[in-house]
Design an enzyme around this catalytic site. Structure first.
Site, mmCIF file in Angstrom:
data_model
loop_
_atom_site.group_PDB
_atom_site.id
_atom_site.type_symbol
_atom_site.label_atom_id
_atom_site.label_comp_id
_atom_site.label_asym_id
_atom_site.label_seq_id
_atom_site.Cartn_x
_atom_site.Cartn_y
_atom_site.Cartn_z
ATOM 1 N N ARG A 230 0.855 -1.187 0.000
ATOM 2 C CA ARG A 230 0.000 0.000 0.000
ATOM 3 C C ARG A 230 0.889 1.235 0.000
ATOM 4 O O ARG A 230 1.912 1.284 0.702
ATOM 5 C CB ARG A 230 -0.901 0.033 1.242
ATOM 6 C CG ARG A 230 -2.113 -0.898 1.182
ATOM 7 C CD ARG A 230 -3.175 -0.453 0.174
ATOM 8 N NE ARG A 230 -4.344 -1.328 0.160
ATOM 9 C CZ ARG A 230 -4.516 -2.346 -0.682
ATOM 10 N NH1 ARG A 230 -3.589 -2.622 -1.580
ATOM 11 N NH2 ARG A 230 -5.621 -3.074 -0.646
ATOM 12 N N GLU A 259 -3.550 7.856 -4.770
ATOM 13 C CA GLU A 259 -3.710 7.147 -6.037
ATOM 14 C C GLU A 259 -4.899 7.740 -6.768
ATOM 15 O O GLU A 259 -5.966 7.858 -6.162
ATOM 16 C CB GLU A 259 -3.955 5.650 -5.798
ATOM 17 C CG GLU A 259 -2.722 4.950 -5.306
ATOM 18 C CD GLU A 259 -2.906 3.447 -5.116
ATOM 19 O OE1 GLU A 259 -3.961 2.910 -5.524
ATOM 20 O OE2 GLU A 259 -2.005 2.817 -4.572
ATOM 21 N N HIS A 278 -1.277 0.483 -9.757
ATOM 22 C CA HIS A 278 -1.939 -0.464 -8.851
ATOM 23 C C HIS A 278 -2.538 -1.656 -9.618
ATOM 24 O O HIS A 278 -3.758 -1.873 -9.607
ATOM 25 C CB HIS A 278 -3.017 0.247 -8.022
ATOM 26 C CG HIS A 278 -3.344 -0.477 -6.748
ATOM 27 N ND1 HIS A 278 -3.689 0.153 -5.584
ATOM 28 C CD2 HIS A 278 -3.373 -1.805 -6.455
ATOM 29 C CE1 HIS A 278 -3.923 -0.742 -4.634
ATOM 30 N NE2 HIS A 278 -3.735 -1.948 -5.153
HETATM 31 P P1 NAP Z 1 -1.522 -11.426 4.697
HETATM 32 O O1 NAP Z 1 -1.455 -12.854 4.306
HETATM 33 O O2 NAP Z 1 -2.451 -11.004 5.778
HETATM 34 O O3 NAP Z 1 -0.032 -11.010 5.040
HETATM 35 C C1 NAP Z 1 0.328 -9.794 5.541
HETATM 36 C C2 NAP Z 1 1.451 -10.003 6.535
HETATM 37 O O4 NAP Z 1 1.720 -8.741 7.111
HETATM 38 C C3 NAP Z 1 1.080 -10.918 7.714
HETATM 39 O O5 NAP Z 1 1.351 -12.250 7.429
HETATM 40 C C4 NAP Z 1 1.968 -10.382 8.777
HETATM 41 O O6 NAP Z 1 3.292 -10.853 8.576
HETATM 42 C C5 NAP Z 1 1.984 -8.914 8.493
HETATM 43 N N1 NAP Z 1 0.992 -8.207 9.319
HETATM 44 C C6 NAP Z 1 -0.234 -8.620 9.706
HETATM 45 N N2 NAP Z 1 -0.842 -7.718 10.488
HETATM 46 C C7 NAP Z 1 0.022 -6.707 10.602
HETATM 47 C C8 NAP Z 1 -0.022 -5.460 11.267
HETATM 48 N N3 NAP Z 1 -1.082 -5.094 11.999
HETATM 49 N N4 NAP Z 1 1.038 -4.640 11.147
HETATM 50 C C9 NAP Z 1 2.111 -4.993 10.424
HETATM 51 N N5 NAP Z 1 2.220 -6.176 9.780
HETATM 52 C C10 NAP Z 1 1.188 -7.005 9.860
HETATM 53 O O7 NAP Z 1 -1.883 -10.498 3.456
HETATM 54 P P2 NAP Z 1 -1.519 -10.744 1.910
HETATM 55 O O8 NAP Z 1 -2.638 -11.438 1.244
HETATM 56 O O9 NAP Z 1 -0.146 -11.295 1.786
HETATM 57 O O10 NAP Z 1 -1.537 -9.214 1.402
HETATM 58 C C11 NAP Z 1 -0.606 -8.286 1.934
HETATM 59 C C12 NAP Z 1 -0.964 -6.878 1.518
HETATM 60 O O11 NAP Z 1 -0.680 -6.715 0.147
HETATM 61 C C13 NAP Z 1 -2.451 -6.522 1.653
HETATM 62 O O12 NAP Z 1 -2.753 -6.047 2.946
HETATM 63 C C14 NAP Z 1 -2.642 -5.470 0.605
HETATM 64 O O13 NAP Z 1 -2.546 -4.193 1.195
HETATM 65 C C15 NAP Z 1 -1.499 -5.679 -0.367
HETATM 66 N N6 NAP Z 1 -1.943 -6.082 -1.714
HETATM 67 C C16 NAP Z 1 -1.698 -5.274 -2.780
HETATM 68 C C17 NAP Z 1 -2.073 -5.664 -4.053
HETATM 69 C C18 NAP Z 1 -1.823 -4.810 -5.259
HETATM 70 O O14 NAP Z 1 -2.654 -4.781 -6.150
HETATM 71 N N7 NAP Z 1 -0.697 -4.136 -5.358
HETATM 72 C C19 NAP Z 1 -2.714 -6.893 -4.250
HETATM 73 C C20 NAP Z 1 -2.945 -7.698 -3.146
HETATM 74 C C21 NAP Z 1 -2.553 -7.287 -1.872
HETATM 75 P P3 NAP Z 1 4.315 -10.989 9.785
HETATM 76 O O15 NAP Z 1 3.771 -12.102 10.632
HETATM 77 O O16 NAP Z 1 5.605 -11.300 9.118
HETATM 78 O O17 NAP Z 1 4.295 -9.686 10.518
#
Ligand code: NAP
Length: 320
Positions: A230, A259, A278
């Site tokens: 993000r 954005e 994005h």
């Molecule tokens: P996820 O499986 O929930 O993984 C996010 C990781 O971030 C968690 O495993 C955790 O890792 C850490 N985390 C969780 N809560 C947190 C908090 N409160 N503060 C800091 N770190 C925290 O999510 P994901 O599916 O991998 O997606 C990750 C992010 O990518 C989404 O939230 C979204 O914003 C972004 N995204 C962007 C796009 C795009 O189009 N560019 C597409 C999809 C997703 P640790 O245990 O290592 O802390």
């Protein structure tokens, strides 16, 4: 048996998923290319029981107050930083999101950006088109090797792990750290060590501007930063400064703050910076499956059931 509910969907979605929603409920789709302004959204959704939103729609406490009949919010994204989860929970409104189905698409784009930044693809593509390719030159467009380099992943969740899987194919050394405690000692250690730093944590108060002047100062002058998480996780002023001073080698952002970036934003002229609009989840398959999950979530909640992918915990679903 709950009857037909009014639903507002804030954009046409690819694939057949919305047909399923229309076959059960009364569905209005916001037709403009641009998202509704907050007051337009409040007006369009005033009688809605179900709301299917995109990350460009702000679902905050104010909006929720305008929508007395609302029973479910289904966000067409895995991240839900655009939704005030606490305010929704206080009202007993479940909030859905769309994890997993966009993991590979986003991890692929992360790698595409890593390779593009490492090998200076935008400059090379422009040279080939613009007549600047006059001969094979030994010292032009020199980039960085990816194989066996050190990749630092901040936020080792679904997408972070999928990026690490791909890094295996490049024999990269993978370091991971959690961003939950902000710029903690393990995060600093990763920033000092990594050739590539890739962000995969959600946007939260702890991760807001996590990559600012202090973090960038720790990175190597040859390091490359990739953000497909993000925009506000990176402080753009600090990034621009770091790139202009050669404090880091390059960066690639799929997400920005705001954005889109307004025309004339200084970031658009910053050297060694790639920006994509994005498109992390932008494969046909991922976007159609996201639509399926978003509709599944909405259908379940409007039927008084737990959403298959619910971001908040509602003890007892209030089927109003
Ligand atoms: P996820 O499986 O929930 O993984 C996010 C990781 O971030 C968690 O495993 C955790 O890792 C850490 N985390 C969780 N809560 C947190 C908090 N409160 N503060 C800091 N770190 C925290 O999510 P994901 O599916 O991998 O997606 C990750 C992010 O990518 C989404 O939230 C979204 O914003 C972004 N995204 C962007 C796009 C795009 O189009 N560019 C597409 C999809 C997703 P640790 O245990 O290592 O802390």
């Amino acid at each position: 048996m709950p009857g037909m509910a009014r639903c507002l969907v804030t954009r046409e979605l690819p694939g057949p998923a919305l047909h399923r929603l229309r076959s059960v409920h009364e569905v209005v789709v916001w037709q403009a290319r641009l998202p509704p302004a907050p007051n337009e959204l409040a007006h369009a959704a005033r009688d809605a029981e179900g709301l299917l939103t995109l990350l460009t729609d702000r679902v905050d406490a104010w909006l929720l107050e305008q929508l007395p009949r609302l029973r479910a919010v289904s966000n067409y994204a895995v991240g839900y930083d655009n939704v005030d989860l606490e305010a929704a929970s206080r009202r007993g409104i479940p909030v859905g999101h769309t994890p997993d189905v966009l993991t590979d698409a986003t991890a692929d784009l992360t790698f595409a950006l890593m390779l593009a930044a490492a090998r200076r693809l935008p400059a090379a593509l422009a040279a080939a088109k613009d007549g600047d390719w006059v001969t094979w030159e030994p010292a032009k467009f020199l980039g960085y090797e990816v194989r066996a380099a050190t990749l630092g992943i901040l936020g080792f969740g679904r997408i972070g792990r999928a990026v690490a899987d791909r890094a295996g194919g490049f024999a990269m050394r993978v370091l991971t750290a959690s961003a939950r405690q902000g710029l903690s000692e393990p995060v600093k250690e990763l920033l000092r060590e990594a050739d590539f730093v890739s962000l995969h944590c959600p946007l939260t108060p702890e991760t807001h501007h996590l990559i600012g002047a202090q973090a960038l100062e720790l990175m190597r002058p040859t390091a490359i930063l990739i953000n497909t998480a993000r925009g506000p996780i990176v402080d753009h002023h600090a990034l621009k400064d770091a790139l202009e001073r050669g404090q880091i080698a390059a960066a690639a952002l799929d997400v920005t703050e705001p954005e889109p970036l307004p025309a004339g934003d200084p970031l658009l002229q910053t050297p060694n910076l790639i920006i994509t609009p994005h498109i992390g989840s932008a494969t046909r398959a991922a976007r159609e499956r996201m639509a399926d999950l978003a509709v599944d979530n909405l259908l379940a909640a409007l039927d008084g059931q737990q959403m298959p992918h619910q971001a908040n915990h509602i003890p007892a679903l209030g089927a109003a």
